[in-house]
Design a protein around this motif. Sequence first.
Motif, PDB file in Angstrom:
ATOM      1  N   ASP A 198      -5.066   4.302 -10.186  1.00 20.26           N
ATOM      2  CA  ASP A 198      -4.777   3.170  -9.484  1.00 20.26           C
ATOM      3  C   ASP A 198      -4.015   2.131 -10.497  1.00 20.26           C
ATOM      4  O   ASP A 198      -4.548   1.796 -11.762  1.00 20.26           O
ATOM      5  CB  ASP A 198      -5.945   2.379  -8.658  1.00 20.26           C
ATOM      6  CG  ASP A 198      -5.307   1.747  -7.378  1.00 20.26           C
ATOM      7  OD1 ASP A 198      -4.613   0.829  -7.711  1.00 20.26           O
ATOM      8  OD2 ASP A 198      -5.431   2.053  -6.363  1.00 20.26           O
TER       9      ASP A 198
ATOM     10  N   ASN B 189      -2.512  -3.767  -5.814  1.00 21.98           N
ATOM     11  CA  ASN B 189      -3.164  -4.563  -4.770  1.00 21.98           C
ATOM     12  C   ASN B 189      -4.662  -4.151  -4.414  1.00 21.98           C
ATOM     13  O   ASN B 189      -5.137  -3.890  -3.401  1.00 21.98           O
ATOM     14  CB  ASN B 189      -2.282  -3.922  -3.248  1.00 21.98           C
ATOM     15  CG  ASN B 189      -2.572  -4.818  -2.050  1.00 21.98           C
ATOM     16  OD1 ASN B 189      -2.655  -6.038  -2.200  1.00 21.98           O
ATOM     17  ND2 ASN B 189      -2.695  -4.130  -1.081  1.00 21.98           N
ATOM     18  N   SER B 190      -5.373  -4.138  -5.603  1.00 21.61           N
ATOM     19  CA  SER B 190      -7.011  -3.779  -5.460  1.00 21.61           C
ATOM     20  C   SER B 190      -7.377  -4.456  -6.704  1.00 21.61           C
ATOM     21  O   SER B 190      -6.605  -4.911  -7.780  1.00 21.61           O
ATOM     22  CB  SER B 190      -6.971  -2.316  -5.533  1.00 21.61           C
ATOM     23  OG  SER B 190      -6.466  -1.756  -6.432  1.00 21.61           O
TER      24      SER B 190
ATOM     25  N   LYS C 277       2.570  -1.674   1.097  1.00 17.02           N
ATOM     26  CA  LYS C 277       2.210  -1.450   2.710  1.00 17.02           C
ATOM     27  C   LYS C 277       2.589  -2.778   3.455  1.00 17.02           C
ATOM     28  O   LYS C 277       2.278  -2.694   4.703  1.00 17.02           O
ATOM     29  CB  LYS C 277       1.097  -0.965   3.035  1.00 17.02           C
ATOM     30  CG  LYS C 277      -0.126  -2.040   2.685  1.00 17.02           C
ATOM     31  CD  LYS C 277      -1.474  -1.606   3.193  1.00 17.02           C
ATOM     32  CE  LYS C 277      -2.592  -2.792   2.966  1.00 17.02           C
ATOM     33  NZ  LYS C 277      -3.936  -2.325   3.416  1.00 17.02           N
TER      34      LYS C 277
ATOM     35  N   TYR D 114       9.790  -0.353   4.686  1.00 18.12           N
ATOM     36  CA  TYR D 114       8.519   0.227   4.681  1.00 18.12           C
ATOM     37  C   TYR D 114       8.424   1.561   5.564  1.00 18.12           C
ATOM     38  O   TYR D 114       8.070   2.600   5.006  1.00 18.12           O
ATOM     39  CB  TYR D 114       7.151  -0.806   4.979  1.00 18.12           C
ATOM     40  CG  TYR D 114       5.663  -0.130   5.247  1.00 18.12           C
ATOM     41  CD1 TYR D 114       5.250   0.232   3.887  1.00 18.12           C
ATOM     42  CD2 TYR D 114       5.346   0.346   6.204  1.00 18.12           C
ATOM     43  CE1 TYR D 114       3.953   1.122   4.151  1.00 18.12           C
ATOM     44  CE2 TYR D 114       4.150   0.953   6.692  1.00 18.12           C
ATOM     45  CZ  TYR D 114       3.358   1.296   5.561  1.00 18.12           C
ATOM     46  OH  TYR D 114       2.241   2.081   5.609  1.00 18.12           O
TER      47      TYR D 114
HETATM   48  P1  NAD Z   1      -4.070  -0.798  -0.258  1.00 15.91           P
HETATM   49  O1  NAD Z   1      -2.782  -1.574  -0.750  1.00 15.91           O
HETATM   50  O2  NAD Z   1      -5.342  -1.331  -0.120  1.00 15.91           O
HETATM   51  O3  NAD Z   1      -4.111   0.341  -1.282  1.00 15.91           O
HETATM   52  C1  NAD Z   1      -3.154   1.228  -2.045  1.00 15.91           C
HETATM   53  C2  NAD Z   1      -3.382   1.170  -3.734  1.00 15.91           C
HETATM   54  O4  NAD Z   1      -2.570   1.928  -4.169  1.00 15.91           O
HETATM   55  C3  NAD Z   1      -3.854  -0.299  -4.152  1.00 15.91           C
HETATM   56  O5  NAD Z   1      -5.201   0.048  -4.746  1.00 15.91           O
HETATM   57  C4  NAD Z   1      -2.665  -0.218  -5.006  1.00 15.91           C
HETATM   58  O6  NAD Z   1      -3.338  -0.915  -6.243  1.00 15.91           O
HETATM   59  C5  NAD Z   1      -2.203   1.047  -5.188  1.00 15.91           C
HETATM   60  N1  NAD Z   1      -0.868   1.425  -5.878  1.00 15.91           N
HETATM   61  C6  NAD Z   1       0.277   0.843  -5.152  1.00 15.91           C
HETATM   62  N2  NAD Z   1       1.388   1.376  -5.787  1.00 15.91           N
HETATM   63  C7  NAD Z   1       0.967   2.014  -6.927  1.00 15.91           C
HETATM   64  C8  NAD Z   1       1.540   2.690  -7.831  1.00 15.91           C
HETATM   65  N3  NAD Z   1       2.683   2.618  -7.814  1.00 15.91           N
HETATM   66  N4  NAD Z   1       0.747   3.572  -8.786  1.00 15.91           N
HETATM   67  C9  NAD Z   1      -0.639   3.386  -8.614  1.00 15.91           C
HETATM   68  N5  NAD Z   1      -1.595   2.756  -7.897  1.00 15.91           N
HETATM   69  C10 NAD Z   1      -0.577   1.917  -7.015  1.00 15.91           C
HETATM   70  O7  NAD Z   1      -3.598  -0.101   1.291  1.00 15.91           O
HETATM   71  P2  NAD Z   1      -4.198   0.895   2.175  1.00 15.91           P
HETATM   72  O8  NAD Z   1      -4.546   0.135   3.499  1.00 15.91           O
HETATM   73  O9  NAD Z   1      -5.667   1.697   1.584  1.00 15.91           O
HETATM   74  O10 NAD Z   1      -3.132   1.954   2.511  1.00 15.91           O
HETATM   75  C11 NAD Z   1      -3.325   3.321   1.778  1.00 15.91           C
HETATM   76  C12 NAD Z   1      -2.027   4.210   2.167  1.00 15.91           C
HETATM   77  O11 NAD Z   1      -2.289   4.417   3.773  1.00 15.91           O
HETATM   78  C13 NAD Z   1      -0.725   3.751   1.890  1.00 15.91           C
HETATM   79  O12 NAD Z   1       0.128   4.750   1.556  1.00 15.91           O
HETATM   80  C14 NAD Z   1      -0.373   2.996   3.027  1.00 15.91           C
HETATM   81  O13 NAD Z   1       1.069   2.776   3.296  1.00 15.91           O
HETATM   82  C15 NAD Z   1      -0.950   4.022   3.987  1.00 15.91           C
HETATM   83  N6  NAD Z   1      -1.159   3.320   5.541  1.00 15.91           N
HETATM   84  C16 NAD Z   1      -1.792   2.216   5.739  1.00 15.91           C
HETATM   85  C17 NAD Z   1      -2.337   1.746   6.760  1.00 15.91           C
HETATM   86  C18 NAD Z   1      -2.978   0.201   7.010  1.00 15.91           C
HETATM   87  O14 NAD Z   1      -2.851  -0.315   7.587  1.00 15.91           O
HETATM   88  N7  NAD Z   1      -3.842   0.154   6.019  1.00 15.91           N
HETATM   89  C19 NAD Z   1      -1.802   2.419   8.153  1.00 15.91           C
HETATM   90  C20 NAD Z   1      -0.900   3.323   7.663  1.00 15.91           C
HETATM   91  C21 NAD Z   1      -0.803   3.990   6.677  1.00 15.91           C
END
Ligand code: NAD
Length: 336
Positions: A30, A34-35, A83, A147
């Motif tokens: 990671d 966003n964490s 996202k 997105y």
């Molecule tokens: P989140 O932002 O909490 O988690 C994504 C993680 O990826 C974060 O910890 C961020 O730091 C990390 N990250 C982003 N870009 C990166 C990169 N280039 N290299 C390494 N790390 C990277 O989001 P989430 O809600 O846990 O979503 C996870 C996945 O599920 C995403 O692909 C999102 O598009 C998909 N998704 C989420 C939802 C929702 O509503 N939460 C719905 C459908 C799909």
Amino acid sequence: MILVTGGAGFIGSHTCIALAQAGLPFLMLDNFSNSRCSVLERMGRIIGAVPVCIEGDVRDAALLAQLLAQYPINAVIHFAALKAVGQSVATPLRYYENNVAGTITLLQAMQQAQVRTLVFSSSATVYGEPATLPIGEDFPLSATNPYGWSKLMMEQVLADVDAAEPGQWHIARLRYFNPVGAHESGLVGEDPQDVPGNLLPYVAQVAAGQRSCLSIYGNDYPTPDGTGVRDYIHVADLAQGHLAALRYLRQHPGLLTVNLGTGRPVSVLEMVHSFERASGRSIPYQIVGRRPGDVAQCWANPSLAQQLLGWKAQHGIDRMCQDAWRWQNGEARSVA
Ligand code: NAD
Ligand code: WQD
């Protein structure tokens, strides 16, 4: 060992906990865009040991090659993506670069290392405005923002990669509906860095007194109470869906595409009332205009996931709100 990109994020952290509890070794990657790394210590309190997380980026081909050579990785769960729908409209290149280019870099590294099992986070956003409900996997696909386009593009890339080397890849495209809730311990949950764009984190902050009032985006939709209807799914159920997909992929090469939802339609007002019951607080709200790009209704037909994966969501909205509230009010976190 399973490489989990974006493992420190909302869905990733819950899935890693489920992996640990199923005895499946994993390595998190990671970039913490966003964490926060503090989630690792809290995950450790649940699973008994702080998980290993490499701080790095999925767009870093050299790092991926190194990790795939150094660790006995035989599958990848790919969560890492940006996202926020609104941000994607304002900064499309950043979104395509991170999401699409990042996925291509990952696939190239996997191909090079002969690792061909991938679980990919897709989204119900790929269905656009559905003509009928509930939504099946064979419904037409469309996008209304960068997105959504990035998810559609990545889905296409995965289909093409599978078609180019038939029978070699084991790929799951999991289309999540609306993930909410938190770990039942209250130690891990959604941790928005900005003003929450999604309903439940916003409602939780209103209940906690951090925001004064929820704006409900429209009460004139053709729905039972006029507010938007969605398929909210507990993040713990979603996490189990990933384990079920991994089990399925072990036996089945090719491309799997499934909805992960509950199949239960829930309106904004129903969600607000459920959160009021869970928190014992009242949630002041005002009705404002519709949010551009919102669909009226969106819920899944989840029967394919049940049929193929033996997976079915277990938790209802009251449980989702209770767990989200336990996380939001933070009592568990402060007890070391
Ligand atoms: P989140 O932002 O909490 O988690 C994504 C993680 O990826 C974060 O910890 C961020 O730091 C990390 N990250 C982003 N870009 C990166 C990169 N280039 N290299 C390494 N790390 C990277 O989001 P989430 O809600 O846990 O979503 C996870 C996945 O599920 C995403 O692909 C999102 O598009 C998909 N998704 C989420 C939802 C929702 O509503 N939460 C719905 C459908 C799909
Ligand atoms: C739910 C309902 C809003 C906030 C988004 C993305 C989608 C997916 C999940 C990643 C709608 C209403 C919301 C508020 C409100 N993400 N609402 N006041 O729009 O279904 O989906 O997140 O893949 O791509 O578009 O979820 O939680 O934003 O909204 O009235 O302050 O709540 O209008 O009816 P959405 P959401």
